[in-house]
Scaffold this active site. Sequence first.
Site, PDB file in Angstrom:
ATOM      1  CB  CYS A  93     -11.004  -5.269  -4.938  1.00  0.00           C
ATOM      2  SG  CYS A  93      -9.890  -5.417  -3.748  1.00  0.00           S
ATOM      3  CG  HIS A 194     -14.780  -4.861  -1.675  1.00  0.00           C
ATOM      4  ND1 HIS A 194     -14.837  -5.902  -2.662  1.00  0.00           N
ATOM      5  CD2 HIS A 194     -13.367  -4.941  -1.410  1.00  0.00           C
ATOM      6  CE1 HIS A 194     -13.616  -6.299  -2.837  1.00  0.00           C
ATOM      7  NE2 HIS A 194     -12.764  -5.946  -2.037  1.00  0.00           N
TER       8      HIS A 194
HETATM    9  N1  GLN Z   1      -6.047 -10.181  -2.966  1.00  0.00           N
HETATM   10  C1  GLN Z   1      -6.051  -8.917  -3.547  1.00  0.00           C
HETATM   11  C2  GLN Z   1      -5.251  -7.884  -2.150  1.00  0.00           C
HETATM   12  O1  GLN Z   1      -5.088  -8.306  -1.264  1.00  0.00           O
HETATM   13  C3  GLN Z   1      -7.291  -8.257  -3.521  1.00  0.00           C
HETATM   14  C4  GLN Z   1      -8.336  -8.237  -2.416  1.00  0.00           C
HETATM   15  C5  GLN Z   1      -9.797  -7.964  -2.569  1.00  0.00           C
HETATM   16  O2  GLN Z   1     -10.383  -8.177  -3.688  1.00  0.00           O
HETATM   17  N2  GLN Z   1     -10.469  -7.568  -1.618  1.00  0.00           N
HETATM   18  O3  GLN Z   1      -4.817  -6.795  -2.529  1.00  0.00           O
END
Ligand code: GLN
Length: 252
Positions: A93, A194
Amino acid sequence: MIIRVGHLYPEYLNIYADRGNIAVFSHRAAARGHELAIDQVSVGTPLEPGTHDLLYVGGGQDREQTLIAPDLAGRGSALREAVDGGAALLAVCGGYQLLGRGYRGRNGSWLAGAGLFPHETHAGETRMIGDVLLESTLAEAPGRTIAGFENHAGRTVLDDGAEPLGRVVAGYGNDGRSGHEGCRVGRAVGTYLHGPLLPRNPWLADLLLSWALAHATGSEPEPLAPLDDRLEREAQLVSASRARERGGRPAR
Ligand code: GLN
């Protein structure tokens, strides 16, 4: 065998239990008689290409990404050299986004990335949240199931010809449009998933471990001895059925 691991920014990029992926690597390596030696690589920590057999970076909110992005961007050539040298890498992510050319936040600010992956990300108005089901498009594991959870505002657009990790069966994936999720460059894999990712997808953990072992021994990757993964398969089935209940790929 000692498998040398570089865990990038563990104190900043670790949401949705992404640290759990390291625990899975440790457990599955130990089950085959290997041991992980883990270095925490944070802002300002030297990173010598070739030192690590496996590199890992988790996800994080825009705020945490902003704090580490300049340091990570400065590691682009070292990470490229490490991966070109055969090191394995898993990025999740927020870490996956910043291993591309960059991330444009909702406020228009540009966070330059490390440029390892051939993609760019821009934050949309809405978040893409929920269980995800993929079919792997990796040559080593065509059609294998990958199940996990996504929560991101970023839309990641792969360059033409770039290799994704998988085809989206249910969920948004990279951008909610392309039908693809993740990206693969050599032994480096990036994904939005995740959960953490690996407890529900032990085959992917083993593939990355086999690459890391090949790097450690200087030999070709060998499939690892199978383990009793009944619990992991159960977890994947539950995750996959939740994703299917979401039904297909909602257009965004
Ligand atoms: N901040 C990034 C987004 O919102 C990644 C989010 C995350 O790692 N879950 O896309």
